[in-house]
Design a protein around this motif. Structure first.
Motif, short mmCIF file in Angstrom:
data_model
loop_
_atom_site.label_atom_id
_atom_site.label_comp_id
_atom_site.label_asym_id
_atom_site.label_seq_id
_atom_site.Cartn_x
_atom_site.Cartn_y
_atom_site.Cartn_z
N TRP A 264 0.84 -1.30 -0.12
CA TRP A 264 -0.07 0.02 0.06
C TRP A 264 0.70 1.35 0.13
CZ3 TRP A 264 1.39 2.40 4.29
CH2 TRP A 264 1.96 1.79 5.50
N ASP B 120 0.32 5.22 1.47
CA ASP B 120 -0.43 6.10 2.11
C ASP B 120 -0.03 7.63 2.14
OD1 ASP B 120 -1.83 4.06 3.28
OD2 ASP B 120 -1.57 4.37 5.36
N TYR C 56 -0.14 11.57 3.18
CA TYR C 56 -0.53 12.43 4.10
C TYR C 56 -0.18 14.17 3.76
CZ TYR C 56 -0.47 8.86 7.50
OH TYR C 56 -1.01 7.64 8.02
N GLN D 191 -4.42 12.93 6.78
CA GLN D 191 -4.39 11.65 5.69
C GLN D 191 -5.38 12.05 4.60
OE1 GLN D 191 -5.51 7.80 7.00
NE2 GLN D 191 -3.60 7.18 6.19
N VAL D 192 -4.75 11.94 3.59
CA VAL D 192 -5.39 12.13 2.38
C VAL D 192 -5.89 10.86 1.90
CG1 VAL D 192 -5.24 12.98 -0.31
CG2 VAL D 192 -3.46 14.08 1.59
N GLY D 193 -5.22 10.02 2.05
CA GLY D 193 -5.97 8.85 1.49
C GLY D 193 -4.98 7.54 1.89
N ARG D 194 -5.67 6.22 1.72
CA ARG D 194 -4.85 4.91 1.81
C ARG D 194 -5.03 3.94 0.76
NH1 ARG D 194 -3.79 3.56 7.32
NH2 ARG D 194 -4.75 1.63 7.55
N PHE D 195 -4.13 3.64 0.18
CA PHE D 195 -4.35 3.29 -1.38
C PHE D 195 -3.84 1.83 -1.33
CE2 PHE D 195 -4.12 7.86 -1.63
CZ PHE D 195 -5.45 8.28 -1.99
N ALA D 196 -4.45 0.71 -1.30
CA ALA D 196 -3.82 -0.45 -1.21
C ALA D 196 -3.79 -1.20 -2.34
CB ALA D 196 -4.57 -1.50 -0.14
N PHE D 197 -2.63 -2.04 -2.80
CA PHE D 197 -2.57 -2.62 -4.04
C PHE D 197 -2.85 -4.06 -3.73
CE2 PHE D 197 -0.60 1.32 -4.44
CZ PHE D 197 -1.16 1.71 -5.59
N LEU E 293 -0.01 5.61 -8.26
CA LEU E 293 -1.35 6.35 -8.25
C LEU E 293 -1.50 7.60 -8.39
CD1 LEU E 293 -3.65 6.33 -5.32
CD2 LEU E 293 -1.27 5.94 -5.07
#
Lengths: 125, 125, 125, 125
Positions: free
Chosen positions: A44, A46, A48, A59-65, A86
């Motif tokens: 992932w 993350d 910020y 936190q802007v986002g959490r992006f898991a692959f 991303l």
């Protein structure tokens, strides 16, 4: 070597203006691609944002692959892969610093920072 | 109305070739933007790929949007927002169908599908 | 067989009262444990609650299990594993139905539901 | 004060034995509960394990709490809430240190650590 394939690269415009949407691209291993196999991959990223003068990061986002080739027929057989990169669309009311944190499933946590200032030609009006 | 601002839009090339990286863009509320406030926002977008003829879908990624204006000074005061859209880089060994699922924090789950075929001029050689 | 090791089991009290915290346990493969290897594992469990008479489900949580034995020395060598089960603490203002959804990294999505009613001896007062 | 309601509390057995499943409880604000409102809440708890002598931490899980009262009728009206605490089942092949990290949506990141040793009466045989 480990560092060159793991540290997140944050790509942002040189300057933005308040309230104006812009793109943030985060990728891992730009020069030397990180492996993307069932056994070794980036889990992932993350993102910020820490506003200038603020006490706390947001936190802007959490992006898991999730697709790393696992299949019923065995490891590294699945027909779909996603690279650890991303592009997201962000807008700010204040300048500050982006932080990206990434997890390699075997080499742990890696982080990088990128400072964003406000301004640019049009903002001078 | 609810449908027009909630259903995920999946944008992919008309055709791709096996093993060739391409971009998948998923966004919510293209025509009419979905609200992005502390009280009402898109929490996440999940992306799946179901290979043609396969029994099971694969999950490409899970993408959570966390910045919705929450601040110490109150709701909708924070200096950073992220729109519910993202671009990821994918490559496939087989054609199939992408599924995007999104969660609105008050209006629940929304889904859409996009079929991808293999081919294109160069693949004809 | 696939079904017996994949369908989430939701364990809740027979009855609860409004506003009273209680535990929800969700697990996969109670009778026959699901594999937990680098190549084959449960990636996550998502928990939803759909209030009786409500139009939309609410998402209670998203719980990703990340430790599946990946290590520098190879697959299934790491010293830490987490079973695909968890206990969370929930309180409700209305009765309704819990939905659990789980992703097996090679066998796709699995779902189950559990209805919860309000009441019980003490609530009769 | 901020610290007392934010720092994660990791509860583990005093000692465990190799390969034996045990429970890890992580909670926020044990003494003084953290608020759980649409405007102010714990977004997630991440759990890591760093094996003794190892170079890299492993991530055990990522646990997002999504239900904070958002509803069509307004903030803090929804009928379901989840407290920022969870219990997971873990087994280890080596002793080491657990790290919990939590995000408050307005007060940022908080962390704590708990060392786990191997041993105990039965292990003495």
């Amino acid at each position: 070597m480990e560092e060159r394939i793991h540290v997140p690269l944050i790509e942002i415009p040189a300057q933005v203006r308040a309230g104006e949407p812009f793109q943030v691209k985060v990728s891992i291993g730009k020069e030397i691609p990180h492996p993307n196999t069932t056994e070794h991959h980036i889990s992932w990223i993350d993102l910020y944002f820490h506003p200038e003068g603020g006490r706390f990061p947001r936190q802007v986002g959490r992006f898991a692959f999730v697709a790393h080739g696992e299949a019923v027929s065995g490891a590294n057989q699945a027909p779909v892969y996603a690279d650890p990169e991303l592009v997201v669309t962000v807008y700010l009311e204040r300048p500050g610093t982006f932080h990206a944190m990434a997890l390699c499933n075997i080499h742990g946590l890696w982080q990088s920072d990128e400072v964003l200032t406000f301004g640019g030609p049009a903002a001078a009006n």
